[in-house]
Design a protein around this motif. Structure first.
Motif, mmCIF file in Angstrom:
data_model
loop_
_atom_site.group_PDB
_atom_site.id
_atom_site.type_symbol
_atom_site.label_atom_id
_atom_site.label_comp_id
_atom_site.label_asym_id
_atom_site.label_seq_id
_atom_site.Cartn_x
_atom_site.Cartn_y
_atom_site.Cartn_z
ATOM 1 N N THR A 74 -9.447 45.755 82.839
ATOM 2 C CA THR A 74 -9.002 46.018 84.208
ATOM 3 C C THR A 74 -10.141 46.632 85.004
ATOM 4 O O THR A 74 -10.741 47.629 84.571
ATOM 5 C CB THR A 74 -7.788 46.957 84.225
ATOM 6 N N TYR B 238 -7.939 34.293 83.075
ATOM 7 C CA TYR B 238 -8.735 33.972 81.883
ATOM 8 C C TYR B 238 -9.727 32.898 82.288
ATOM 9 O O TYR B 238 -9.344 31.817 82.741
ATOM 10 C CB TYR B 238 -7.800 33.466 80.787
ATOM 11 N N THR C 178 -7.365 42.498 77.483
ATOM 12 C CA THR C 178 -7.384 42.673 78.938
ATOM 13 C C THR C 178 -8.401 43.731 79.351
ATOM 14 O O THR C 178 -8.432 44.822 78.790
ATOM 15 C CB THR C 178 -5.998 43.079 79.463
ATOM 16 N N THR D 211 -0.300 33.148 83.406
ATOM 17 C CA THR D 211 -1.742 33.339 83.283
ATOM 18 C C THR D 211 -2.448 32.311 84.152
ATOM 19 O O THR D 211 -2.039 31.148 84.210
ATOM 20 C CB THR D 211 -2.210 33.160 81.825
ATOM 21 N N HIS E 10 -8.032 44.226 89.138
ATOM 22 C CA HIS E 10 -8.072 42.852 88.643
ATOM 23 C C HIS E 10 -7.978 42.885 87.126
ATOM 24 O O HIS E 10 -8.724 43.629 86.471
ATOM 25 C CB HIS E 10 -9.377 42.163 89.050
ATOM 26 N N ALA E 11 -7.089 42.081 86.560
ATOM 27 C CA ALA E 11 -6.945 41.984 85.105
ATOM 28 C C ALA E 11 -7.619 40.704 84.642
ATOM 29 O O ALA E 11 -7.240 39.595 85.047
ATOM 30 C CB ALA E 11 -5.475 41.979 84.712
ATOM 31 N N ILE E 12 -8.648 40.857 83.798
ATOM 32 C CA ILE E 12 -9.406 39.724 83.267
ATOM 33 C C ILE E 12 -9.192 39.657 81.764
ATOM 34 O O ILE E 12 -9.265 40.679 81.069
ATOM 35 C CB ILE E 12 -10.910 39.864 83.581
ATOM 36 N N LEU E 13 -8.945 38.464 81.236
ATOM 37 C CA LEU E 13 -8.689 38.275 79.818
ATOM 38 C C LEU E 13 -9.940 37.759 79.110
ATOM 39 O O LEU E 13 -10.644 36.878 79.628
ATOM 40 C CB LEU E 13 -7.539 37.279 79.607
ATOM 41 N N PRO F 83 -2.749 37.760 85.025
ATOM 42 C CA PRO F 83 -4.161 37.977 84.707
ATOM 43 C C PRO F 83 -4.929 36.665 84.757
ATOM 44 O O PRO F 83 -4.335 35.582 84.733
ATOM 45 C CB PRO F 83 -4.110 38.531 83.278
#
Length: 253
Positions: A91, A61, A89, A36, A233-236, A59
């Motif tokens: 996306t 964060y 998550t 991460t 893009h994977a954002i937490l 991802p």
């Protein structure tokens, strides 16, 4: 098992101080080795981190050490591993901008929030707009225009009186800034699959620049904008504080 974390901090004193504290507590690996990536800063730093790490699987964060922090989670030193384990998550897909200058040179950039066209000088810009090759507006006289993603719809788009779009909606917002002709034209909602082409009219007299998340191109004559579904893009986010909830809250604040 604890996640391997790469901390990436903005330049502010607050972000740099947080980098030191969190690195000592949780360790700090390179982004290539991270499970991460934790971005420390504001929304601008988050956008830069997403762009810089888009080729990686980890991802991102965000922890707010800036001002607005719409894309960020609350900063706290305790329980980071537990927060990462529980995070949800989101996306998102960026926009692709292809900008052609008056001298024929071309620049390509990606934008997570929006692609905007802005007048460079004192006179209003004159633009024409084509959607998938079909002329939809032969002349728009304005300070500028932009195409925004759902994730970016609360940023510049919302300040220009554009609509807030739900995360996951397969639409883009086309919004004008200070439209003079057609008078007070506010824009349109477009399918995510569309290709938007702006042509700059009277470019010598009314120069225009384009911008994709801070990547600016001056003296453009044409700009094409489309979604880039092959890039994600994977954002937490902490549970209950994801983008969807934030977009709803923004409309009732």
């Amino acid at each position: 098992m604890d996640r391997r974390i790469a901390f990436v901090a903005g330049r502010s004193d607050v972000a740099q101080q947080a980098l030191g504290v969190l690195s000592r507590r949780y360790g700090n690996v390179t982004v290539e080795k991270a499970d991460t990536i934790v971005a420390l800063g504001g929304d601008g730093h988050m956008l830069r981190t997403l762009h810089d790490t888009q080729a990686l699987n980890a991802p991102v964060y965000g922890m707010n050490c800036g001002t607005i922090g719409f894309l960020m989670n609350e900063y706290a030193e305790d329980g980071l591993q537990e927060r990462l384990a529980a995070a949800e998550t989101e996306t998102i897909n960026p926009l692709s901008m292809v900008a052609t200058r008056a001298d024929g040179s071309v620049e390509n950039h990606l934008a997570i929030n929006e692609v905007s066209l802005l007048r460079q000088g004192p006179q209003a810009a004159k633009l024409s707009i084509r959607l998938d090759g079909r002329m939809r507006m032969a002349e728009l006289v304005c300070d500028g225009a932009l195409v925004a993603t759902p994730a970016g719809s609360t940023a510049y788009n919302y300040s220009a009186h554009g609509p807030i779009l739900p995360i996951g909606a397969d639409v883009l917002a086309l919004t004008a800034m200070a439209a003079f002709r057609p008078r007070r034209w506010r824009g349109a909602l477009l399918p995510k699959t569309v290709t938007v082409r702006f042509d700059v009219l009277e470019a010598d007299k009314r120069p225009v620049m384009s911008d994709a998340d801070g990547h600016s191109v001056r003296d453009v004559v044409t700009v094409e904008v489309r979604s880039a579904p092959d890039i994600s893009h994977a954002i937490l986010f902490d549970p209950g504080h994801g983008l969807q909830e934030r977009l709803i809250q923004e409309q009732f604040t």
